[in-house]
Design a protein around this motif. Structure first.
Motif, PDB file in Angstrom:
ATOM      1  N   ARG A 155      -4.996 -39.842  46.784  1.00 56.95           N
ATOM      2  CA  ARG A 155      -5.837 -39.484  45.925  1.00 56.95           C
ATOM      3  C   ARG A 155      -7.165 -38.701  46.325  1.00 56.95           C
ATOM      4  O   ARG A 155      -7.629 -37.719  45.632  1.00 56.95           O
ATOM      5  CB  ARG A 155      -6.000 -40.682  44.656  1.00 56.95           C
ATOM      6  CG  ARG A 155      -5.155 -41.034  44.090  1.00 56.95           C
ATOM      7  CD  ARG A 155      -5.526 -42.159  43.103  1.00 56.95           C
ATOM      8  NE  ARG A 155      -4.309 -43.053  42.631  1.00 56.95           N
ATOM      9  CZ  ARG A 155      -4.498 -44.193  41.961  1.00 56.95           C
ATOM     10  NH1 ARG A 155      -5.801 -44.648  41.636  1.00 56.95           N
ATOM     11  NH2 ARG A 155      -3.441 -44.805  41.670  1.00 56.95           N
ATOM     12  N   HIS A 195      -2.046 -47.203  46.134  1.00 59.58           N
ATOM     13  CA  HIS A 195      -1.545 -46.088  45.390  1.00 59.58           C
ATOM     14  C   HIS A 195      -0.213 -46.712  44.759  1.00 59.58           C
ATOM     15  O   HIS A 195       0.492 -47.473  45.388  1.00 59.58           O
ATOM     16  CB  HIS A 195      -1.030 -44.773  46.266  1.00 59.58           C
ATOM     17  CG  HIS A 195      -2.221 -44.206  46.744  1.00 59.58           C
ATOM     18  ND1 HIS A 195      -3.205 -44.455  47.506  1.00 59.58           N
ATOM     19  CD2 HIS A 195      -2.639 -42.971  46.328  1.00 59.58           C
ATOM     20  CE1 HIS A 195      -4.315 -43.462  47.565  1.00 59.58           C
ATOM     21  NE2 HIS A 195      -3.828 -42.651  47.106  1.00 59.58           N
ATOM     22  N   GLU A 207       3.545 -42.048  43.595  1.00 60.68           N
ATOM     23  CA  GLU A 207       2.442 -41.055  44.102  1.00 60.68           C
ATOM     24  C   GLU A 207       2.697 -40.588  45.260  1.00 60.68           C
ATOM     25  O   GLU A 207       3.255 -41.263  46.266  1.00 60.68           O
ATOM     26  CB  GLU A 207       1.187 -41.792  44.112  1.00 60.68           C
ATOM     27  CG  GLU A 207       0.409 -42.106  42.685  1.00 60.68           C
ATOM     28  CD  GLU A 207      -0.897 -42.612  42.821  1.00 60.68           C
ATOM     29  OE1 GLU A 207      -1.790 -41.843  42.820  1.00 60.68           O
ATOM     30  OE2 GLU A 207      -1.389 -43.807  42.975  1.00 60.68           O
TER      31      GLU A 207
END
Length: 975
Positions: A153, A145, A149
């Protein structure tokens, strides 16, 4: 549809000091201030941790991941296991950056940080100013990631694919101190769950950003002890955003942390499951209520204005207070449409929770804000009614009469008391250190638990019996428990004169959340008590009126050599030590003969010198819950039996068992069928595991093997010991066959979550719960719903397999959602129980339940059919709720505020007339969807009222506003 989310998809981490037993010091944001070890765990059990990570450290340090065979990469340079201090360090930003490949599959990652320097200077041992360890985008991936972030996800994606709302009910949300100053800030390290009690909340800014990124409405369980500042600043944070410490008090062009997107709704509840008076959430709220009452604050006076205030009225008042504060931030127009508060209740109005809680909300509004108790647009409390919507299968265990393991109870061939042997004549084949074990004989060999009762304090209860042709010897006594107990006194008496032969104390039995149903025993007496042939005796328990028992008349089968005469009860007087002085002795009536109460139990033998038994654990000798014998494996012993499969399908072997430092494996036709842990759906483990949350009573809890596919015909089942030890063994009893077909084809049935009602028709429960909300004019929200297979603590492998692997789950989930929406409800929050394997969020929406949720979300909700079609007549025959069944053929409203109600289905949006016919003698008020249509009206004359109804379900109530009269009928017509 929504999902209950207990925390976001981030790792849980803890700091350790390299020096043993020395606490690790951290800065205000939770980062180490010296050399340290950071231990990071996966999201949940089974989380795969392998892949490439992005590592960012504030400052520089030598990073040690030797335990995990790590490979660091900085540019084109690679380092094995240890990243040297300074490698990857940027002096301008004072940040160390590297990629690291780890091939650990499960467990935890332990990262050593040495030669630390948080500001980039030459001074070492100062810790780090921050650390980011960004996980792979999915297990095994070489792509981590990005540093910017916030959320995993795959976890974020299944929210986007399946849900329109998310409920944040982490324990640290509804259990925290309720003080805004104690909230967690965005800059702080996330250590994960902080336990029960007054913990700290999750970071609200993170929750808001997660809702924004997933486009999901926002339901939060606020602290039950939240003060007014907490209400105000939380409202401001969601409305305007924050600077990372405090919320803004107005719109910002460029907020550091954004507000909730304006197109998203907010649902709020104060605490969680307030109806549960034993919960710390409620306990903490009650403590706050007491303090406010004693201090005579404004709220302390209002909730107790009539001297009858309780925790429900306090909860309603604080909910109203929060609603008023949020109204000041969001404005009148947002209340109800954008912001809605929820008051929860228990299943089907259990403990009268819906009636009391909703009524308290209405009364609080009238007491404190009377000007807002009238029109819908000016109403203070825009409420929703919340309760659990847990679904079940009619046959949740998968056990069925035609699915048989021969002599699975090991009772066909009796063996002597106190022995372990491998007898001939049984369908089982034993080898090595395996055989049948018999401890002592149970006086109540089996029973059928009947209705429960709670005896009065200082009462004695039990049963009497007569000994047969030979004497028997009593070794110890016990008592059947359904839940936790403070213990009891156990007595063996002569029936004729009540002389005490054996007096034992069973100490407190407590397990969290509660022990399994079963018989718990006092210690074995050093010398057994001889009972004479043809003589009669009583066995009794004396308690303090706190613990439920099976009432008199419970059917039971006695052990050999005794005959059950019937239940017996008495009152233990001040001279409690002398049963001969007790009063009010009640013996069995004619119908109760041959039955027991409790049941109280005892263990006996025809022999006076039975060896001491194998003790499983405290209060639990090696005694089957039903019958007298069980099977035992010690060392690498083995036992096997042939069994028949009637139909091709998926099966598991179900059994009661207890293991002491011993592992074993289950094979079917020589192939392993071992789950990885209890409640896991996979069958690929080397050995079978026992244990789980709240499993307490040996040989009463049920376990199972892994799931296996089998064709019709004869098969061989084998149990093999896998670990030898002088004091280790595993005991089996009641071995049966469970079928996935039996579960999945059995329809909706009764529930097994704690407190869930035994409701044969799950549909009926949903319809009744929605009626309660509609009658009060509330939108029903299920604050948590799901497949409660196995209940809160005892899910087994075949139940998990049915949820995760059986394709029939797709249609079952769709049906459940359609039933919920057809009841007239508004929003189901699916949660509590897992809908896909926790270690596979990447493929979450490919599993049956999640596919059913996704399918339902792509269709229009089922049209409501829960109510009386109108035009039509409303009378006794079609009442929605009957709080009082005293009237036979007429609706009698005989005291102020008594009411009755109906739910109607309007076929179209238009204006309807209600013609109300009553007898003289009082006055009444008609409410539709919680709002009065007119001022109180004298009864006795027909009254016509008009109301505009939208298409769909609506609640109609008639309320007594004085006097005593009867309702004859209400005729509803189109105007």
């Amino acid at each position: 549809m929504g999902l209950r989310g207990d925390g976001l998809a981030v790792k849980v981490s803890t700091w350790k000091n390299p020096k043993k037993d020395v606490p690790q010091e951290v800065d205000a944001n939770g980062f180490a201030t010296s050399d340290a070890i950071l231990v990071m765990q996966g999201i949940m059990q089974g989380d795969a941790l392998q892949g490439t990570y992005l590592l960012r450290i504030g400052g520089k340090a030598e990073v040690d991941l030797t335990r995990h065979h790590a490979v660091f990469k900085v540019g084109d340079q690679t380092y094995t296991n240890v990243l040297p201090s300074g490698a990857g360090y940027d002096p301008k930003s004072k940040v160390t950056t590297a990629h690291v490949r780890i091939d650990t599959n499960q467990g935890e990652i332990e990262m050593g940080l040495r030669q630390t320097c948080r500001d980039g200077s030459e001074k070492q041992g100062t810790g780090v100013s921050f650390i980011q360890f960004m996980r792979p985008i999915e297990p095994g991936s070489d792509t981590p990631h990005r540093a910017d972030e916030l959320f995993y996800r795959p976890g974020k994606q299944y929210f986007v694919d399946a849900f329109t709302a998310n409920r944040y009910c982490d324990r640290s949300l509804c259990y925290n101190s309720g003080k805004w100053k104690d909230r967690k800030l965005p800059a702080e390290r996330n250590p994960g769950m902080e336990g029960w009690g007054f913990g700290r909340s999750d970071c609200f800014e993170d929750l808001v950003m997660f809702a924004n990124e997933t486009g999901s409405d926002f339901l939060m369980s606020m602290s039950s002890t939240a003060d007014n500042e907490y209400f105000l600043k939380l409202a401001q944070l969601l409305r305007y955003g924050s600077d990372g410490r405090e919320p803004y008090n107005g719109p910002q062009a460029h907020p550091l942390y954004p507000p909730l997107n304006s197109n998203l709704r907010v649902y709020l509840e104060l605490g969680n499951e307030i109806w549960n008076w034993g919960s710390p959430v409620t306990g903490n709220m009650m403590a706050m209520m007491k303090q406010e009452k004693e201090a005579q604050t404004e709220d302390g006076k209002v909730f107790n204005y009539n001297g009858q205030g309780n925790y429900r009225t306090w909860h309603a008042l604080r909910t109203a207070r929060a609603s008023d504060i949020w109204r000041g931030v969001f404005g009148d127009a947002a209340m109800g449409d954008t912001v809605r508060f929820i008051i929860e209740y228990q299943y089907v109005n259990a403990q009268d929770t819906a009636n009391l809680s909703f009524s308290s909300g209405q009364l609080v509004q009238q007491w404190r804000w009377p000007a807002r108790a009238g029109s819908p647009s000016d109403q203070l409390l825009h409420l929703g009614g919340g309760r659990r919507g847990l679904l079940w299968r009619g046959n949740s265990s998968g056990l069925r009469a035609d699915l048989v393991i021969p002599d699975g109870s090991f009772e066909e061939t009796p063996v002597p008391d106190g022995t372990i042997t491998a007898p001939a004549g049984t369908p089982w084949h034993f080898s090595g250190s395996a055989g049948i074990v018999r401890n002592l004989t149970s006086a109540v060999a089996s029973y059928s638990p009947g209705k429960k009762t709670t005896p009065a304090a200082n009462s004695a209860y039990g049963w009497s019996f007569t000994v047969g042709e030979k004497p028997i010897y009593v070794y110890q006594m016990g008592r059947m428990y359904f839940a936790n107990s403070d213990g009891c006194r156990l007595l063996l008496l002569q029936a004729e004169n009540h002389a005490v032969l054996l007096d034992q104390q069973l100490n407190k039995v407590f397990r969290f959340p509660m022990p399994a149903q079963g018989v718990y025993y006092a210690d074995r007496t050093p010398k057994p008590i001889r009972l004479e042939p043809h003589a009669s005796y009583c066995i009794l328990a004396v308690e303090q009126g706190k613990t439920p028992v099976c009432q008199a008349g419970t059917a039971a089968i006695s052990g050999p050599g005794i005959t059950i005469d019937g239940p017996i009860q008495a009152t233990a007087t001040a001279t409690a030590n002398d049963p001969a002085a007790w009063t009010d002795w009640v013996k069995a009536n004619e119908k109760e003969k041959g039955t027991v109460m409790g049941p109280v139990n005892f263990l006996y033998s025809m022999s006076a010198d039975v060896p001491a038994p194998l003790q499983l654990r405290e209060y639990a000798p090696l005694q089957p819950s039903q019958g007298q014998q069980a099977a035992i494996i010690r060392g690498d012993g083995q036992m096997s039996v042939e069994f028949t499969i009637p139909k091709e399908g998926d099966y598991a072997v179900s059994f009661r068992a207890y293991t002491k430092n011993h592992t074993f494996s289950v094979q079917v036709d020589g192939k392993p069928a071992n789950q990885r842990y209890q409640g896991d759906y996979r069958s690929d483990a080397r050995t079978c595991a026992l244990g789980g949350f709240s499993l307490a009573n040996p040989l009463n809890e049920r376990y199972d093997s892994g799931v296996f596919h089998a064709t019709p015909g004869t098969h061989i089942l084998t149990f093999t010991g896998a670990k030898a030890g002088a004091d280790s063994f595993v005991v089996f009893d009641d071995i049966r066959l469970a079928s996935a077909d039996a579960i999945m084809e059995s329809g909706f049935g009764s529930g097994a979550a704690m407190g869930q009602p035994v409701e044969n028709l799950w549909k009926q429960a949903q319809y009744r719960d929605t009626e309660i909300c509609l009658v009060f004019g509330l939108a029903r929200v299920s604050y948590e719903s799901g497949w409660s297979l196995g209940g809160d603590t005892q899910q087994n492998a075949i139940q998990a397999w049915c949820k995760f692997c059986d394709p029939r789950g797709v249609a079952i989930q769709r049906d459940a959602n359609n039933i919920f929406m057809a009841s007239g409800a508004s929003l189901p929050f699916w949660g509590v129980y897992n809908y896909f394997p926790v270690d596979d969020p990447v493929h979450a929406t490919t599993y049956p339940i999640m596919r059913g949720i996704v399918d339902s979300g792509r269709q229009l909700p089922a049209e409501a059919d829960n109510g009386v079609p109108i035009p039509g007549m409303l009378n006794k025959s079609n009442l929605a709720l009957q709080w009082d069944y005293s009237f036979k053929t007429k609706i009698v409203l005989d005291h102020p505020n008594r009411w009755e109600a109906w739910v109607v289905i309007a076929p179209a949006t238009t204006t309807y007339q209600l013609r109300v016919q009553t007898t003289a003698g009082g006055s009444f008020e008609i409410e539709v969807d919680g709002h009065p249509l007119a001022a109180p009206t004298p009864s006795g004359n027909e009254v016509t009222l008009s109301v505009r109804l939208t298409k769909g379900p609506h609640g109609i109530r008639i309320r007594n506003r004085g006097g005593n009269f009867q309702l004859e009928q209400i005729t509803v017509e189109r105007q």
